[in-house]
Design an enzyme around this catalytic site. Structure first.
Site, PDB file in Angstrom:
ATOM      1  CE  LYS A 156     -87.693  -9.429  17.611  1.00 60.79           C
ATOM      2  NZ  LYS A 156     -87.632  -9.033  19.031  1.00 60.79           N
ATOM      3  N   GLY A 192     -89.194   2.467  21.216  1.00 58.22           N
ATOM      4  CA  GLY A 192     -89.033   1.612  20.051  1.00 58.22           C
ATOM      5  C   GLY A 192     -89.740   0.275  20.223  1.00 58.22           C
ATOM      6  CG  ASN A 246     -90.598 -13.179  19.385  1.00 56.55           C
ATOM      7  OD1 ASN A 246     -91.749 -13.614  19.436  1.00 56.55           O
ATOM      8  ND2 ASN A 246     -89.769 -13.232  20.418  1.00 56.55           N
ATOM      9  CE1 TYR A 257     -77.699 -11.559  24.876  1.00 61.96           C
ATOM     10  CE2 TYR A 257     -79.870 -10.545  24.810  1.00 61.96           C
ATOM     11  CZ  TYR A 257     -78.859 -11.264  24.193  1.00 61.96           C
ATOM     12  OH  TYR A 257     -79.002 -11.666  22.893  1.00 61.96           O
TER      13      TYR A 257
END
Length: 459
Positions: free
Chosen positions: A70, A132, A91, A228
């Protein structure tokens, strides 16, 4: 159908094999009717510049970029969006003249996911866990949408301080307050929105949690974890046990993909119904559900036709149990009936469903008209996936099967009387095997597929 006009996009990552993006993006293409294909692109760490130039040279319309690339792709882009520049990560690449423009869809994806759940940011007192890349996108989201105060907690307090200073400078006001992880005890008493942006608690180390003290979670009215996997993290459990609401990062993942797709295809918008369907497909995978969709019903009900259309619409493989049995036996169903009888054939059907239950996931399965007659097979069907009964009238059966003499069960006597007799005898078994039914008479294949998708979502 892929042809010379297909718009091709992909995801640049390493590893890339387990990405959900190809399933999601190709589903969006099917749903919106765009001539579109999305593929995984495994890129070695020292080949990022070549990958970006190669993608442009091969006319890729867009590329998603995930860790660890990224930041690494940014020097090789022609333009960078303001939000991506502020976050310091890209992204999504969108093709422009002479190269790619870089975007960060994580931040707007997070906002849309929170908005969907009725989570307000404006004027809110917040806690942000982490400093982060994920925290940077979350911090930008909170600042842009008017958070009143954000207490930024991180194990490394220096990193928290640097992030807070950067964001305060960008917004021109003292919004972010940096703290070490234990600094939560100094946060004024109150009720907070908390965003968890670290990898702590991610599978397979899902038992881990950043802060264990129950008193911390009593301060949180709403918790949002960008993880997730697992579907419910230890952070989410702690928030709920303390009486708050908690959400995982699945919707954020979906909406960052939605925004990327809409950047590549500005002429279309992803509908809410499409988001609901892809969410269910991904939830099934994350929670270990089979995710298979099984069509049952009388001969001529359209199980194969509807099943194939459903499989195309949702980018799923299609399986026909009769074809599996014929391939395994090396002969036709008519020959099996003639040489071994109906009961032997029904046993073959049961064994076929048993194998599908053990080895098949996220497929569309069409079964023979008599397959649900055995109790054991009905049980196996319901364990294998969502079972849909396609209902049909006897007169429609006769009109659809006129001239077809390949059906062993329809031979002899008046065809309509035979159809009515068999339908009457089988109705209770179809109902017992299915999770829901759909009337097919007078409907197009597209209408039936739409109804099956809607009812499946409601389960």
């Amino acid at each position: 159908m892929i042809d010379g006009k297909t718009k091709v996009c992909g995801i640049m990552a390493n590893p890339v094999e387990h990405s959900y993006s190809p399933m999601m993006q190709n589903f969006f293409g099917e749903e919106t009717g765009v001539n579109f294909a999305y593929v995984p692109l495994k890129v070695e760490p020292d080949m990022v510049e070549e990958a970006v130039k190669g993608a442009y040279a091969m006319n890729l319309a867009g590329v998603n970029v995930t860790v660890p690339y990224k930041q690494q792709v940014m020097p090789f882009l022609k333009e960078i969006d303001e939000g991506a520049a502020a976050i310091g990560a890209v992204n999504t690449l969108v093709r422009v003249e002479g190269g790619y423009r870089g975007y960060n869809t994580d931040a707007p994806g997070l906002y849309r996911a929170m908005e969907e759940e009725g989570i307000s940011i404006e004027g809110e007192s917040c806690i942000l866990l982490g400093a982060g890349g994920g925290a940077k996108a979350a911090a930008w989201t909170l600042g842009v949408h008017g958070a009143k105060q954000v207490y930024l907690l991180n194990r490394n307090e220096e990193r928290a301080r640097l992030l807070a200073e950067e964001m305060n400078g960008r917004f021109g006001r003292e919004v972010f307050v940096p703290m070490g992880l234990d600094g939560w005890r100094e946060i004024p008493k109150g009720s907070y929105l908390c965003l968890q942006t670290t990898s702590v608690g991610m599978a397979p180390r899902s038992e881990e949690i950043l802060i264990r003290d129950e008193e911390f979670y009593k301060m949180i009215h709403t918790g949002f974890d960008i993880i997730y996997t697992p579907f419910e993290t230890s952070f989410m459990k702690a928030v709920r046990q303390a009486g708050g609401r908690a959400f995982n990062g699945l919707s954020m993942l979906i909406y960052q993909g939605v925004i990327a797709y809409e950047l590549w295809n500005p002429e279309v918008k992803i509908r809410r119904e499409t988001v609901a369907r892809i969410r269910k497909m991904m939830m099934d995978r994350l929670t270990g559900k089979k995710g298979n969709v099984i069509f049952i019903g009388f001969m001529g009900a359209g199980k194969t036709t509807v099943g194939q259309a459903y499989a195309r619409k949702f980018s799923m493989p299609f399986v026909d149990t009769d074809e599996l049995i014929e391939r395994e036996a090396g002969r036709s169903i008519s020959d099996i009936f003639a040489s071994e009888g109906e009961e032997a054939f029904r046993r073959m059907e049961t064994e076929t469903v048993r194998k599908l239950r053990e080895h098949t996931e996220h497929a569309v399965i069409s079964v023979g008209g008599g397959l649900p007659l055995r109790e054991e097979t009905r049980r196996l069907l319901r364990e294998t996936g969502t079972v849909v009964y396609l209902k049909i009238r006897p007169e429609t059966v006769c009109s659809r099967l006129a001239g077809d003499d390949s059906r062993p069960m329809m031979r002899g006597g008046n065809p309509e009387e035979r159809a009515r007799e068999l339908l009457d005898a089988r109705e209770e078994f179809y109902e017992a095997a299915s999770h829901f039914s759909v009337e097919t008479d007078g409907k197009t294949v597209e209408e039936i597929v739409e109804e099956v998708g809607r009812k499946g979502n409601e389960r």
